[in-house]
Design a protein around this motif. Structure first.
Motif, PDB file in Angstrom:
ATOM      1  N   LYS A  67      18.109   1.567  21.540  1.00 13.31           N
ATOM      2  CA  LYS A  67      18.601   0.834  20.368  1.00 13.31           C
ATOM      3  C   LYS A  67      17.486   0.081  19.636  1.00 13.31           C
ATOM      4  N   VAL A  68      16.349  -0.085  20.287  1.00 10.45           N
ATOM      5  CA  VAL A  68      15.261  -0.859  19.664  1.00 10.45           C
ATOM      6  C   VAL A  68      14.531   0.027  18.651  1.00 10.45           C
ATOM      7  N   CYS A  69      14.512  -0.438  17.399  1.00 10.39           N
ATOM      8  CA  CYS A  69      13.950   0.378  16.310  1.00 10.39           C
ATOM      9  C   CYS A  69      12.427   0.433  16.373  1.00 10.39           C
ATOM     10  N   GLU A  70      11.889   1.547  15.882  1.00  7.09           N
ATOM     11  CA  GLU A  70      10.430   1.769  15.881  1.00  7.09           C
ATOM     12  C   GLU A  70       9.839   1.061  14.668  1.00  7.09           C
ATOM     13  N   HIS A  71       9.810  -0.228  14.739  1.00  8.23           N
ATOM     14  CA  HIS A  71       9.411  -1.024  13.563  1.00  8.23           C
ATOM     15  C   HIS A  71       8.849  -2.343  14.074  1.00  8.23           C
ATOM     16  N   ILE A  72       7.558  -2.574  13.804  1.00  2.43           N
ATOM     17  CA  ILE A  72       6.924  -3.792  14.318  1.00  2.43           C
ATOM     18  C   ILE A  72       6.223  -4.528  13.184  1.00  2.43           C
ATOM     19  N   SER A  73       6.479  -5.826  13.113  1.00  5.48           N
ATOM     20  CA  SER A  73       5.850  -6.641  12.096  1.00  5.48           C
ATOM     21  C   SER A  73       4.733  -7.443  12.768  1.00  5.48           C
ATOM     22  N   LEU A  74       3.496  -7.132  12.403  1.00  8.61           N
ATOM     23  CA  LEU A  74       2.334  -7.638  13.139  1.00  8.61           C
ATOM     24  C   LEU A  74       1.303  -8.215  12.161  1.00  8.61           C
ATOM     25  N   PRO A  75       1.526  -9.455  11.702  1.00  2.11           N
ATOM     26  CA  PRO A  75       0.627 -10.016  10.680  1.00  2.11           C
ATOM     27  C   PRO A  75      -0.828 -10.083  11.148  1.00  2.11           C
ATOM     28  N   VAL A  76      -1.739  -9.530  10.320  1.00  2.15           N
ATOM     29  CA  VAL A  76      -3.166  -9.575  10.677  1.00  2.15           C
ATOM     30  C   VAL A  76      -3.845 -10.733   9.954  1.00  2.15           C
ATOM     31  N   GLN A  77      -3.409 -11.019   8.747  1.00  2.00           N
ATOM     32  CA  GLN A  77      -3.859 -12.118   7.871  1.00  2.00           C
ATOM     33  C   GLN A  77      -5.222 -11.894   7.229  1.00  2.00           C
ATOM     34  N   ALA A  78      -6.209 -11.325   7.953  1.00  2.00           N
ATOM     35  CA  ALA A  78      -7.524 -11.087   7.339  1.00  2.00           C
ATOM     36  C   ALA A  78      -8.257 -10.016   8.140  1.00  2.00           C
ATOM     37  N   GLY A  79      -9.223  -9.359   7.467  1.00  2.00           N
ATOM     38  CA  GLY A  79      -9.950  -8.271   8.123  1.00  2.00           C
ATOM     39  C   GLY A  79     -11.373  -8.651   8.480  1.00  2.00           C
ATOM     40  N   ASP A  80     -11.643  -9.950   8.542  1.00  2.00           N
ATOM     41  CA  ASP A  80     -13.001 -10.414   8.835  1.00  2.00           C
ATOM     42  C   ASP A  80     -12.952 -11.447   9.960  1.00  2.00           C
ATOM     43  N   ASP A  81     -13.835 -11.286  10.946  1.00  2.00           N
ATOM     44  CA  ASP A  81     -13.779 -12.154  12.135  1.00  2.00           C
ATOM     45  C   ASP A  81     -14.007 -13.634  11.819  1.00  2.00           C
ATOM     46  N   LYS A  82     -14.933 -13.905  10.893  1.00  5.00           N
ATOM     47  CA  LYS A  82     -15.211 -15.329  10.594  1.00  5.00           C
ATOM     48  C   LYS A  82     -13.994 -15.989   9.959  1.00  5.00           C
ATOM     49  N   ILE A  83     -13.352 -15.249   9.066  1.00 10.17           N
ATOM     50  CA  ILE A  83     -12.149 -15.800   8.411  1.00 10.17           C
ATOM     51  C   ILE A  83     -11.033 -15.960   9.444  1.00 10.17           C
ATOM     52  N   LEU A  84     -10.879 -14.955  10.311  1.00 11.66           N
ATOM     53  CA  LEU A  84      -9.832 -15.057  11.350  1.00 11.66           C
ATOM     54  C   LEU A  84     -10.063 -16.286  12.222  1.00 11.66           C
ATOM     55  N   GLN A  85     -11.324 -16.531  12.510  1.00 12.10           N
ATOM     56  CA  GLN A  85     -11.648 -17.695  13.344  1.00 12.10           C
ATOM     57  C   GLN A  85     -11.309 -19.001  12.608  1.00 12.10           C
ATOM     58  N   ALA A  86     -11.668 -19.038  11.324  1.00 14.65           N
ATOM     59  CA  ALA A  86     -11.364 -20.256  10.544  1.00 14.65           C
ATOM     60  C   ALA A  86      -9.843 -20.438  10.403  1.00 14.65           C
ATOM     61  N   MET A  87      -9.132 -19.347  10.432  1.00 18.08           N
ATOM     62  CA  MET A  87      -7.659 -19.420  10.353  1.00 18.08           C
ATOM     63  C   MET A  87      -7.056 -19.835  11.697  1.00 18.08           C
ATOM     64  N   GLY A  88      -7.862 -19.734  12.757  1.00 14.76           N
ATOM     65  CA  GLY A  88      -7.372 -20.085  14.094  1.00 14.76           C
ATOM     66  C   GLY A  88      -6.378 -19.073  14.640  1.00 14.76           C
TER      67      GLY A  88
END
Ligand code: SAM
Ligand code: SF4
Length: 425
Positions: A238-259
């Motif tokens: 019954k579990v649908c093949e659909h996943i919501s997986l926010p990445v927010q940014a594609g750069d490591d420094k920005i991801l780090q600043a975003m925490g």
């Protein structure tokens, strides 16, 4: 007859809260009305995740001043994330509002609603739409640097497996066929409960609810998505093949600043693992453009990631500094609005092309659709992979699972015609 009007903006958690409130009001004998001027009770369920949402709430609040002047007996409540702990300040700022309700906390309002009506509904459990949201974990412990949610919705608090099952069973009795389990970070479900169930355990439990056709869950945090959960999605029917997986940014420094607590490489490998175990999975993500200090090169890293991973859906937002968050305190909002808009448009254009190509692959194929309603003479519903589908037919398809042969596709929706009913669960 007494009437209520609920205006909702923001995330699915707000929609879930509004649905719950509507059910409680209908049990007290209130009826919904689209005409705000006719309502005895008016609720604004607010969002302040971005300034643009906050501005819409402020506009709506402003328009209610006249309503209150003309009909002082109308009860006006402000609910949701605009309501912080400084209620006195809010009272001073919006004197025409009678009640201020923190996210999901409607008891005070329902007590007042009870005193305003002597009627009770003859329908103790009003019939619902075929899809429903069920909150399984409130709040968020993550404190991403840009985000106001943990300050307004508090710390994580899971509901027990038994309590969630009871709610799902009661929804199913009232005609619901598909349930979406909600949390700001559903993957951390259960860590605060005595026997520490995980989301995969909850899905397994709910998979056995008879007459329920589909299960989904939102939103996953990449750092907390376990292999056990990925395997549960693959193995539970019954579990649908659909996943919501926010990445927010594609750069490591920005991801780090975003925490955010992960790197781009980690995220890429996670997507690879998910696609290996769940071959037809549809992936959705969220992206913020114009985070403080984001250079053009760093933004291009995000574009590169989106081009490589080819998501089914991308929700993109321009960074909006939120007072009280770490990012607003520490970093200057230094990307001009025009540049944020340009980046946002670039993401939207790229994603439009990708979604158009992905959806075109479905042309001529059959997809299973759960019919949710009718708009402008056309039935509509969603596939297991969360694609919106429209079709025309004279029959009554509401709440049914139907096979649709896809005849036309676009980046946003599919169109087709029904082949036969798959099941009448
Ligand atoms: N919990 C989810 C997660 O981890 O991504 C999403 C919750 S948040 C309410 C929904 C989306 O709003 C986020 O994914 C993010 O892209 C966006 N958002 C949150 N704060 C924002 C801000 N200050 N400026 C722009 N977008 C923001
Ligand atoms: Fe906000 Fe991050 Fe929590 Fe999502 S995980 S609600 S973005 S703090």
């Amino acid at each position: 007859m007494a009437y209520y009007h609920i205006w909702t903006i923001g995330c699915q958690m707000n929609q879930a809260d509004s649905e719950q409130l509507a059910t409680s009001l209908e049990r007290l004998g209130y009826q919904p009305t689209q005409e705000i001027d006719n309502a005895d009770l008016v609720v604004l369920n607010s969002c302040v995740v971005r300034q643009s949402a906050e501005n819409r709430v402020l506009g709506k609040l402003d328009s209610l001043k006249e309503l209150k002047r003309l009909s002082p007996n109308t009860v006006i409540a402000l609910a949701g994330c605009m309501v912080d702990s400084e209620i006195d300040r809010l009272k001073h700022r919006f004197p025409h509002v009678d009640l201020f309700l923190k996210p999901g906390q409607f008891n005070e309002f329902l007590d007042l609603a009870k005193t305003r009506t002597s009627e009770t509904s003859s329908f103790a459990s009003p019939r619902l739409s075929p899809t429903a949201f069920v909150t399984i974990i409130e709040g968020c412990d993550n404190f991403c640097s840009y985000c106001i949610v943990p300050y307004r919705r508090g710390r994580e608090k899971s509901r027990s497996v038994a309590e969630v099952r009871r709610q799902v069973e009661s929804l199913v009795e009232r005609g619901v066929k598909e349930v979406t389990l909600l949390g700001q970070n559903v993957d951390s479900y259960g860590h605060d409960l005595p026997d520490k169930p995980v989301l995969a355990d909850l899905l397994q439990e709910l998979n056995s609810v008879e007459e329920l056709a589909r299960l989904r869950f939102l939103t996953s945090h990449p750092k907390d998505m376990s292999q056990k959960l990925i395997e549960a999605v693959a193995s539970l029917g019954k579990v649908c093949e659909h996943i919501s997986l926010p990445v927010q940014a594609g750069d490591d420094k920005i991801l780090q600043a975003m925490g955010r607590g992960y790197t781009v490489q980690f995220y890429r490998e996670l997507v690879e693992r998910i696609r290996l175990v769940i071959p037809n999975v549809a992936l959705a993500t969220d992206v913020i453009v114009g985070f403080p200090g984001e250079t053009r090169e760093q933004f291009q890293q995000t574009i590169g990631l989106l081009s490589d991973l080819r998501f089914d859906t991308v929700h993109v937002a321009a960074y909006s500094p939120r007072p009280g968050t770490t990012a607003a305190r520490r970093f200057k909002d230094d990307i001009p609005l025009s540049e944020k808009r340009r980046r946002l448009q670039e993401v939207e254009e790229l994603q439009g092309n990708i979604a158009s190509e992905i959806n075109a692959l479905l042309l001529g194929h059959d997809v299973e659709v759960l019919v949710e309603g009718k708009k402008k003479g056309k039935w509509y519903g969603r596939t297991r992979t969360d694609k919106l589908v429209f079709f025309e037919d004279k029959g009554d398809w509401l709440g049914q699972l139907v096979n649709i042969e896809v005849k036309k596709t676009s980046p946003w929706a599919l169109q087709g015609s029904p082949k036969r009913s798959v099941s009448k669960v």
